[in-house]
Design an enzyme around this catalytic site. Sequence first.
Site, PDB file in Angstrom:
ATOM      1  N   TYR A   1       0.776  -1.233   0.000  1.00 23.21           N
ATOM      2  CA  TYR A   1       0.000   0.000   0.000  1.00 23.21           C
ATOM      3  C   TYR A   1       0.814   1.293   0.000  1.00 23.21           C
ATOM      4  O   TYR A   1       0.248   2.377  -0.117  1.00 23.21           O
ATOM      5  CB  TYR A   1      -0.972  -0.005   1.183  1.00 23.21           C
TER       6      TYR A   1
ATOM      7  N   PHE B   1      -9.573  -5.002  11.543  1.00 24.43           N
ATOM      8  CA  PHE B   1     -10.868  -4.796  10.919  1.00 24.43           C
ATOM      9  C   PHE B   1     -10.786  -5.208   9.450  1.00 24.43           C
ATOM     10  O   PHE B   1      -9.718  -5.403   8.919  1.00 24.43           O
ATOM     11  CB  PHE B   1     -11.310  -3.336  11.028  1.00 24.43           C
TER      12      PHE B   1
END
Length: 412
Positions: free
Chosen positions: A123, A412
Amino acid sequence: MTTELRVLGKDDWNVWYANLLRAFGGMRAPAEERDLDESLLDHGRALGAWDGGQCVGTAGAFDFRVTVPGGAAVPAAGVTMVGVAATHRRRGVLTSMMRRQLADVRSWGEPLAVLVASEPAIYGRFGYGVATHRLGVEVDTTRVRLSVPPGTDDVRLRYADPAEVLDACEAVYARRVPERPGMLVRRPGWEQVELLDTDRHRAGGSPLQCVVAERDGDEGLVGYARFRVKPDWGPGGAAGVVRLSALEAVDPAAHAALWRFLLDIDLTSSVVAYRRPVDEPWLHMVSDVRRCGLRVQDDLHVRLVEVGAALGARTYQAPVDLVLEVEDAFCPWNEGRWRLVGDARGASCERTERAADLALSVRELASAYLGGVSLASLGAAGRVRELRPGALAEASVGFCSSTAAPWLPHSF
């Protein structure tokens, strides 16, 4: 690229989720976990990449609030469920989803995007920087003892059903959120994640257990620990493992009482935890830190979607008046010079034509944003250029968190 990006429709969920599971190895998700995932993710905040009638890419974004230095809870897109089919790798599918998603996040008025990366190399090219680290521990409880602070013996511990005390535990968690950057305000429904107790979560251990900490009077709970125990036996006898999943406490005595309890559970010889703050207080109480199996790993990756709004939303440990020359080819609206003026009371960050004091990419700015990564260390690595003598030291001190190391309490 021949794929089409579109917002997830309600009827597309099963196909979309199946592609996600396949991208992560193809294991089936327990029904309760799958249902909870669907209930927590707003379909309007999810993208699918489609090649004809086949879903070949997924990306979602939870609606979060993340604590920043100073205690404010800033809107953030919690990037999640990102996957690309192995048949469609290296075709620009991920890049197109990331570009579209960040444009959407900007349109939603959220200055931050955050994620936990399955592979940390992915990322950075999209402007995400590692902003928090987590501490993994494996404490040899046959050799390690705690020296606890005064008042620890005044804390009363008792076992409790995790579901029955959930609300009281959530109140403790809520008290903790403003105190540490990187923590997530628990949105409705997210408390149920804490109770997931499938075979995958147990991994051969017991059902989820909970112990709560109390004191006499009307104060209510002052802490809690959720954990599982995996029994085991070796040549020397009992060798069970305590697997800690969550622990929060409102003061040092409650914190110490819970950790002392975990280290003293009968028929066990170790306590294992995979996501704890790097500045855990009990590290200063142990008799032998070398037998605690410490391991530090990257955790929350942060992306500044709107540089001005993000930098203006936090406070600064020391006064700063800096012009930052920001490079951001992936989100060009962030490119250029920004004047940051702030202190412990607040800040503003606006575009300027003044000469720059520091030059850096949005990725390095994101790493330093929560105060856990030093701009000075990034400068020493050649990732930040000092254009005015003394500016790097000023910025590094100002950006540091003045309270606690930033920490993400759950994935998450």
